[in-house]
Design an enzyme around this catalytic site. Sequence first.
Site, PDB file in Angstrom:
ATOM      1  N   TYR A   8       0.635  74.380   7.118  1.00  0.00           N
ATOM      2  CA  TYR A   8       1.461  75.548   6.837  1.00  0.00           C
ATOM      3  C   TYR A   8       2.864  75.275   7.326  1.00  0.00           C
ATOM      4  O   TYR A   8       3.048  74.660   8.374  1.00  0.00           O
ATOM      5  CB  TYR A   8       0.920  76.782   7.565  1.00  0.00           C
ATOM      6  CG  TYR A   8      -0.398  77.277   7.047  1.00  0.00           C
ATOM      7  CD1 TYR A   8      -1.587  76.728   7.501  1.00  0.00           C
ATOM      8  CD2 TYR A   8      -0.456  78.299   6.120  1.00  0.00           C
ATOM      9  CE1 TYR A   8      -2.794  77.179   7.034  1.00  0.00           C
ATOM     10  CE2 TYR A   8      -1.668  78.771   5.657  1.00  0.00           C
ATOM     11  CZ  TYR A   8      -2.830  78.208   6.121  1.00  0.00           C
ATOM     12  OH  TYR A   8      -4.029  78.667   5.663  1.00  0.00           O
ATOM     13  N   HIS A  63       1.706  80.607   2.144  1.00  0.00           N
ATOM     14  CA  HIS A  63       0.473  79.869   1.886  1.00  0.00           C
ATOM     15  C   HIS A  63       0.631  78.437   2.361  1.00  0.00           C
ATOM     16  O   HIS A  63       1.751  77.948   2.518  1.00  0.00           O
ATOM     17  CB  HIS A  63       0.160  79.870   0.398  1.00  0.00           C
ATOM     18  CG  HIS A  63      -0.249  81.206  -0.117  1.00  0.00           C
ATOM     19  ND1 HIS A  63      -1.457  81.769   0.184  1.00  0.00           N
ATOM     20  CD2 HIS A  63       0.408  82.095  -0.886  1.00  0.00           C
ATOM     21  CE1 HIS A  63      -1.539  82.949  -0.384  1.00  0.00           C
ATOM     22  NE2 HIS A  63      -0.412  83.185  -1.045  1.00  0.00           N
ATOM     23  N   LYS A  97      -1.930  73.668  -4.167  1.00  0.00           N
ATOM     24  CA  LYS A  97      -1.537  72.902  -2.992  1.00  0.00           C
ATOM     25  C   LYS A  97      -1.425  71.438  -3.394  1.00  0.00           C
ATOM     26  O   LYS A  97      -2.055  71.016  -4.361  1.00  0.00           O
ATOM     27  CB  LYS A  97      -2.567  73.051  -1.879  1.00  0.00           C
ATOM     28  CG  LYS A  97      -2.749  74.490  -1.453  1.00  0.00           C
ATOM     29  CD  LYS A  97      -3.630  74.606  -0.267  1.00  0.00           C
ATOM     30  CE  LYS A  97      -3.976  76.054   0.039  1.00  0.00           C
ATOM     31  NZ  LYS A  97      -3.118  77.071  -0.497  1.00  0.00           N
TER      32      LYS A  97
END
EC number: 4.6.1.16
Lengths: 319, 479
Positions: B369, B377, B426
Site C-alpha cells: 500500500y 487500494h 493490481k
Amino acid sequence: MTHPKPVAPDRLSDHLIPISLVGGRYLVFDIDVITYLRAQHHICGVLTGSIPHLPQQNVFLGIPIELMPEEVRLLVEKGVAFIVDDVAWHRKGLKELRDEDKNAFLQTLETRGWDAAKVAEQWAKERSENALKKQGMKIPTSAETSSPAATQEEVGSANKSDNADESLFFNSSPPQPPSPRGPFHRRAPTTPSSPHIITPTTSYPPLPSPQPTSLLPPVPPSYPLYAHLHSKNYFLSPGLRFGCQYLAYPGDPLRFHSHFLAVGFGWDEEFSLLDLVAGGRLGTGVKKGFLIGGLEPENEREVREGDGVKTFCIEWGGM
Amino acid sequence: MASSLDVNPEALPSPPGTIRPVTTPRPSLNEIYGLPIPLTIHPVPTFFPTNPLWLLQFAYNCVYQIFFSSSHPNPHLKGYFSLETRSVHITEESTTKILWQQGFFGKGSLSRSEPTWLNREMRKRGLLAKVTSEEITRKRREERKEFKKERAKKEREAIERRLKEEGKLPTNDAIKAQKDAKVLENGHANGIAVINENGGPETTLEDPLASADASVEGTRKRLGTDINGGLQSTQLGKRDAGAPNMAVRFSADFDLNQPSETEPAPPTLPHRSEVIENKEHLQLMLEEAFFLVYGLGVLDVVDPETHTTIPTPSLLRLFRHCSYFPPISTRILQPDDPFMLSYVVYHHFRSLGWVVRSGIKFGVDFLLYNRGPVFSHAEFAVVILPSYGHPHYSSSEVHKKETEAKEKRSWWWLHCVNRVQSQVKKSLLIVYVEVPPPPSYGDNESMKDQGTNDINALFKTYKVREVSLKRWIPNRTRD
C-alpha cells in the site's frame, strides 16, 4: 487440389488414426480425422496452422491441430489412434521406395500437372477474350501478337516444363534456364505447352501408410484427472488463458462456456494454499468452478471401483 | 477503544436516544494516521543564525530529548507469541491502537483488518452509531448485487419489448407460459425459435383469463424456489402484459430481495450501563513482529509461558522454526527458510516506505500500500520466489535437483496469479530473493552459524530482485 486421403472418412472408425509426432508436437492434418475426433471422441485439439505469407495473422488459425500429450495418450489407450514419428517414417519410406512406384507417382503428378495447365490456359484465354470484348476489339487469332498477360503465362509455363520431371525429393538435375522463345511461337491457346508443376503436399502416398506402433506418449502427472473428466463426457481444452491445466466444457466448446478450471495434483503432492486462494478467486471471478483432483492410491481407496480419481471444486466465498 | 467515542455525523440513522451526543468532530484520516511508523521524531528547530536565542532553544531541545523524551515508546510495546496461530498477539488496547494507526501493523482477530469488533458489537446493541468498514463493504456488495439484478431485468425487458414489437410475443395460454420459462432459461436466440413454432402473433385472444392466471400462478410457484429473482419478476411482468388486471405484482420479488440476514440487526433498546468486554486482539504476522522488534526496536515479544522477553537472536531462530509446517525444532536452519525469504522482502519494502500487509486474500505473499489501506487500494501484489544463483547450488546434482523443485513454477500458476491481480487492478511483482549458500559452504565467517547472533551480517547476505508483470492481451492491445 484433392489428394487421396490416407484413410477414407466413412471408414475412420475401423482404422487406427495416425497422429504425427513432429518436433515433439502431436499434429493431425486431416480435416476428416479432426472432425471425427471432435464428434466421436470429444477431442478438439488446438488449431495451429497459420497462413505462410501472413504469419502475423495469428487470431484465426487453421489446420493442422495440435493435440495435448494427454489427448494423444487417451486416444492411443482407447485404441483409436497411434503415433507416427513422422521424420523417421518419412526417411525410411524414401529409402525403401521402389523404382516403379516412384515412376508411377511421378506419372500421376505429371497428369495432374497437365490438367492444371489446361485449366489455367483456358482461364487465361477467357480472361483476355473478356477484356478485349469489353474494349470492343475482336479476338485475335493465334498468329497475332498475344496480350502481355498471355505472354507471361507462356513464359511461365515454359519455365515449368523444364522442371516438370523433378519432384520435391528427387532432385535429379539442376533447373535449366527457359529457352528463349518469342511470343510468335505460341501454340493454340487450348493446348498448353507444358504441365504445371505439382508440389505434393502429402507423404502418404507416395510413401506407404505408416504402420501402427505401440508408442505411448509421456504425460504429465495430471493425466488421471484428464482421463477422469473426459470419461464424464467433458470436452477438455488446454487452460493456460484461465491459469489452469484444463478447461472442462460440458459439451462442444463452440456451444458452451466452460464449467470448470481443472488442475491435477499428485495425491501426496504438496502445494501452497495461496494457489488455492488464487485459483478459487479466479474461477469465481469468471463464473467457473476451480476444480482440483488427483488419483487416490490403490491401497488407500475406500471403494475399489471407478478410476479412483477424486475431485474437489472450490469457490471463493468473499465473506 | 477511545475512538469508539467518535461519532460519525453521516452515520446511518438510529432510533433517537441511542446516539451519543456529538462532542468533537471526527479527526481527519491524516491526523489519525499521521505517523508512518510507531516512532516519534523530534526535528531540530529551524536554524536562525541572527538570533542568539536559537542556540538556547537548540540546547534545550537536545537536553530534553536526551533526558526526558525518546523516539521509542517507553516502555516498549508488548506482544505475546502464540505458537498455535504462529503469530504475535497484542492484547493491550493502547498498543493495538498505536500499531494500527502508526504503520498499519497487524489485523484484528475478529475483524477483516482493522480491529473493529468492539465497535460492531456496540453498534449491534445500539450503543454506537459509528459505521464500520465491514458494514460499508457489505452494503456496497448488496448494492452491487441489486444493480446486477436490475440490469439483467432491464435487459430481459428490452428483449421482450423487442419481441413484442416484432409481433413474436407469445399469447398467454398455458402451454406458452410454460415455454416462456424455458425460453428465458435458454436465452434470446433460442427463444425466437421456440416462439416461432407457435405461430407468433397473438391470435387466440379469447383465452379465458382465469386459466392464464392459474397457469402463471403455477409457474410462479414452480419458480418460487428458484434463486433467480430476476427471472420471476420478468415472468410476472410478462403476465402483466398479457393480463393487465393483476392484483399482486412482484410480491415474490420483494420476498426474495429482502436480505434479512445480511442487514445489520436493528438496534435494540439501549443498555447504557452495559460494558462490553473487548474480546478481540491484534494479530501480528511473524514478519511484522520481527520488523517491530529488530527493525524498529519498539516491541518486546514475550513468551506466554515464562513471561520473559525473548531476545532478538532467539526470536529469529524461533520464527524460522515456526515457518515450517509442522514446526520442528530439531530441524537444521537453512538459508532459504520461508521466514528468511519473506522477512527479507518485508523489510525491503518497509524500508522503501511501503505499507506491507499480507496478501493471502489475493493469493500472493504481500500487498504493498502506498500510505495504508485506509487511504488507497494496494498498488502491488508481491510474490516471493527463491533464486539460487550462488555456485554452491549448481555444484552437485543433488543441489540442482533440490533447488529446481523450489524454484520451479508452472506457466498456468503464473497465469492464474497474474489474472487474479488484473481482476483487482493490481500489478504483480515477482520478487526473487537471492539465497546465500548454507553456512557449511566455504570459509565465509559471518555465515558459519545460521543461528548467529550477528543478525545484521546474516541479512546482508541476501539480495532482492523485483520483476513487474502485467497481463497483455494481443487482441485488446493492438494498435
